[in-house]
Scaffold this active site. Structure first.
Site, short mmCIF file in Angstrom:
data_model
loop_
_atom_site.label_atom_id
_atom_site.label_comp_id
_atom_site.label_asym_id
_atom_site.label_seq_id
_atom_site.Cartn_x
_atom_site.Cartn_y
_atom_site.Cartn_z
CG ASP A 1 -1.71 0.84 0.81
OD1 ASP A 1 -2.14 1.32 0.07
OD2 ASP A 1 -3.31 0.29 1.92
CG ASP B 1 -9.82 2.75 0.00
OD1 ASP B 1 -10.02 0.84 -0.58
OD2 ASP B 1 -9.03 3.08 0.71
C1 GLA Z 1 -6.10 1.64 2.25
C2 GLA Z 1 -6.19 0.70 1.55
C3 GLA Z 1 -7.61 -0.38 2.07
C4 GLA Z 1 -7.07 -1.00 3.47
C5 GLA Z 1 -6.11 -0.09 3.89
C6 GLA Z 1 -5.52 -0.39 5.29
O1 GLA Z 1 -7.12 2.46 2.47
O2 GLA Z 1 -6.36 0.71 0.29
O3 GLA Z 1 -7.54 -1.18 1.10
O4 GLA Z 1 -5.80 -1.80 3.09
O5 GLA Z 1 -5.49 1.16 3.21
O6 GLA Z 1 -5.37 0.60 6.05
#
Ligand code: GLA
Length: 803
Positions: free
Chosen positions: A550, A612
């Site tokens: 990420d 997300d």
């Molecule tokens: C980001 C990702 C999510 C999740 C969060 C965790 O927002 O897109 O899918 O992994 O971080 O903190």
């Protein structure tokens, strides 16, 4: 016949004023081309080099080389194969070498072209003596042997009030050459050497690749451009290298990865805008006689301005391009004097970001560009084919994409060994194949305020580390995956306390946190070794076969000198090192959802987290745009909760599952909270996906509008297709329009409905569909498939197979 007998000049354009008599020397000066036919001097793969002796039009110049490098040419006469087509007096001045190049020893007109063919596209560049090759063509496939009628400078007269030399779009247009549109390079050496111009040019052709080596001996630099048109996919991969061959440092402000021509009938460019939880918002801009420019300065690919564009012509042809780069970018299109557009892509460089010391080189990211006469669907299919060829899968080939469960939206930071083991049991029971432990597993990570950088398991949640959970997961026959965010650091972390100097921040500036976190300066000594150390320890000590990688914030200007591109390179380097040492580990690229979706990072990774937002209505649109560049197997698509956490909208499990179905399928909710019916349906959808995924993730994708607000997409090949029909809004018509499927063959198809969407309106044909109905492909192609009447926020799925 003498020249005096000839009719007035009819040569298009300017440069020829009137007809006058020729002097006595005319017969010496006027020669007639005698060579007929084109001679292909060499041929390698799809690249053809023509040394072309033009039989048709011969321009002979009567020049008196009296004024330095320039000659005054008094008369200009043109012939074609049938005789003289015009004559006149030119008031223009021509360089002597122009005349020398124009007429060969036998009086023939000469030009040299390089031609590359794809399946449906061709490109032609023209060799120019001591100058960068000119763009003559990029567009629909040319017949073998088709080349321009003559050198560009010999075909277009000079306009009034213009330079006395034709300056046309080259593969590397430069400000110092009298090129007034965007330069391919903006650079200087302590204020000097800023107006570069090519003085040497060499073209080397290998199978499917043209390499162009340019030099400016005055500004002391060299440039290497590569053009590779893949004959199978029609995707042109191109990049540019700049080397400082001089004695002093050279500051580079802009170096185009490619300078491409778009034809004069280009009407508009499709591109994207977006934000977190709303990626791939389609935008369209009509092109005008001006400069259109799109920049991304957020340090990573961005939710806002991913480096992709689709240029559409008046007749529906599409030119598409995508910069394979995970950092700042520029895309621009500028109208040119000849009606074409210059289309450039490259990195946006911060002031002072790139300085080349003597002998140093900068190489741009690759640009993937394609032309398709088949419109946006055709361009998309070209991209999919090319990106599939570039993928680097563990074991050398893609295996069926494992159905995933991801813990994030079901659990957020609240997890522990017992809870996760129970989840793993549930997941395995409904057919899930990969368990991904998301954020929250490491030391002190109880919320998003602390702990990034401290990559050891949290002892309160996992007293014995992650080993017991990972063993439990793999013992159930699933793969174990782990979330990490290596490039980040929370100020509240052991790492930040130990290495405050590793944090990327502007000197003397306040720390600008994003999601409470800072970015690690990957180029600070020791940082990537530290990250390699912690990640490789995890990969060695646990049975991890998947990392979700990420990057949850943007990069703010930091350090005494801008480091954007070095940061991207360092991430690529770290990923490459891990891939080399752990070749069986797959990596998912995520950046707060879809903030780092590009073909650059995809060289090291195997999946994108698209967004997300798991709201299925929003996802339909986003995923369709994602698919315009990237194939469905790398599109992370999960069934989320109802209501969706991002929008609070509630959708049925069937609709959420049906929308996720076509991508790399997953589940992101707590199945233990589902009622028995939904849990049963979830298991059925997982089974459906497994049955269809080979077809969904191979072949081609077509996107279409079904009318009455519904949209469709088809995956596979003409003889075997999965057709998905999505309806978001209620129908506004009494009868749903037929869905035309232009890709089908003419013979008979069996059409089988796969979904179980209920409908109150039924007809015998619709009722028969689940068992399979026979329909003529020719009918479906031209007239269309009858669709069931489905309600808002539902879908229908069909398989169409030739008999
Ligand atoms: C980001 C990702 C999510 C999740 C969060 C965790 O927002 O897109 O899918 O992994 O971080 O903190």
């Amino acid at each position: 016949m003498t020249a005096q007998d000839l009719p007035p000049a009819q040569i298009a354009g300017g440069g020829i004023d009137d007809v006058t008599g020729l002097g006595g020397e005319r017969d010496d000066l006027i020669k007639r081309g005698t060579v007929d036919g084109a001679t292909a001097a060499s041929r390698a793969g799809s690249v053809m080099v023509f040394f072309f002796l033009i039989p048709t039009t011969v321009l002979n110049l009567a020049c008196s080389p009296t004024s330095g490098p320039w000659a005054h040419c008094g008369k200009l006469i043109a012939f074609d194969a049938n005789g003289l087509i015009g004559r006149g007096r030119s008031g223009n001045r021509y360089p002597t070498r122009y005349a020398g190049r124009l007429v060969g020893a036998a009086g023939e007109l000469m030009a040299q072209f390089y031609v590359m063919h794809g399946r449906a596209s061709s490109l032609v560049i023209e060799q120019a003596d001591g100058a960068a090759p000119l763009w003559r063509y990029w567009g629909p496939r040319l017949a073998e042997g088709a080349v321009p009628e003559a050198a560009l400078a010999d075909t277009r007269p000079l306009p009034t009030f213009a330079l006395d030399k034709d300056v046309a779009l080259s593969v590397f247009p430069l400000i110092g050459e009298g090129w007034f549109a965007q330069s391919a390079l903006l650079a200087h050496r302590a204020q000097a050497d800023w107006a570069q111009a090519v003085t040497q040019s060499e073209v080397v052709v290998t199978a499917q690749t043209i390499r162009i080596r340019l030099a400016d001996e005055v500004s002391e630099l060299s440039v290497d451009i590569q053009l590779a048109l893949d004959p199978e996919t029609d995707v042109l991969t191109t990049s540019t290298k700049l080397t400082n061959t001089g004695a002093g440092a050279m500051d580079v402000q802009w170096l185009a990865a490619a300078s491409l021509p778009l034809p004069p009938d280009t009407r508009r460019i499709h591109f994207y805008n977006g934000r977190h939880q709303a990626e791939f918002g389609p935008q369209v801009q009509e092109l005008t006689r001006s400069l259109w420019r799109r920049e991304n300065r957020r340090g990573l690919t961005s939710h806002d301005a991913p480096p992709t564009g689709f240029a559409e012509t008046a007749d529906g042809h599409v030119y598409a391009a995508h910069l394979a780069w995970s950092g700042n970018s520029v895309q621009q299109a500028e109208w040119l004097d000849d009606g074409r557009y210059l289309w450039q892509f490259g990195e946006w460089l911060a002031p002072g970001e790139v300085q080349l010391r003597p002998g140093e080189t900068i190489e741009t990211p690759e640009l993937l560009a394609t032309f398709s006469p088949g419109g946006r669907n055709g361009a998309m299919q070209n991209f999919h084919a090319a990106i599939r060829k570039r993928m680097s899968w563990p074991g050398g080939g893609m295996r069926p994409r494992p159905v995933q469960i991801n813990t994030w939206e079901g659990f957020y930071f609240n997890h522990d060994t017992a809870g996760m083991k129970a989840l793993a049991d549930e997941a395995a029971a409904i057919g899930i194949e990969r368990f991904v432990l998301d954020d929250g597993w490491f030391e002190g990570r109880k919320d998003d305020k602390a702990a990034l950088g401290d990559w050891t398991p949290d002892r309160t949640k996992y007293p014995d580390g992650l080993g017991p959970l990972a063993a439990h997961v793999t013992g159930l026959g699933m793969e174990f995956g782990l979330w990490v965010e290596p490039e980040m650091i929370n100020p509240d972390s052991s790492l930040a306390r130990a290495h405050p100097d590793w944090i990327l921040t502007g000197e003397g500036r306040p720390r600008l946190t994003g999601r409470n976190q800072m970015v690690l300066n990957l180029n600070a000594p020791g940082v990537t070794d530290y990250l390699y150390g912690v990640l490789s320890d995890l990969l060695r000590s646990l049975p991890i076969s998947y990392l979700k990688w990420d990057h949850n914030r943007e990069i703010v200007a930091g350090g005494p000198r801008a480091v954007y591109r070095r940061q991207v390179k360092a991430t690529y380097g770290l990923m490459a090192r891990l891939r080399a040492d752990f070749p069986n580990v797959e990596i998912e690229a995520c950046a707060a959802g879809g903030g780092r979706i590009d073909a650059g990072i995809l060289q090291y990774t195997h999946r994108f987290w698209t967004s997300d937002s798991l709201d299925a209505v929003q996802r339909i649109a986003m995923q369709r745009e994602f698919l315009r560049v990237f194939p469905p197997e790398v599109m992370g698509s999960h069934i989320g909760t109802a209501p969706a956490h991002s929008t609070r909208r509630r959708q049925s499990l069937d609709f959420r599952a049906g929308v996720a179905l076509a991508g790399h399928f997953g589940v992101e909710l707590d199945p233990m909270k589902l009622d028995a019916k939904d849990k049963g349906r979830l298991a059925e959808w997982i089974g459906t996906h497994k049955a269809l995924r080979d077809r969904l993730h191979s072949g081609r994708v077509w996107l279409g509008e079904a009318g009455d607000g519904a949209v469709w997409q088809a995956h596979g090949e003409a003889r075997d297709l999965i057709l998905l029909l999505y309806r978001v809004e209620p129908t506004a018509q009494r009868h749903m329009p037929l869905v035309r499927l232009p890709m089908l063959e003419d013979g008979a198809y069996t059409v089988t409905r796969i979904d179980q969407t209920r409908t109150n309106h039924i007809a015998p044909f619709i009722e028969a569909m689940p068992a399979g109905v026979e329909v003529s492909g020719a009918w479906l192609k031209q007239s269309g498939l009858t669709m069931p009447t489905i309600a808002a926020e539902t879908l229908a799925i069909f398989r169409l197979v030739t008999k």
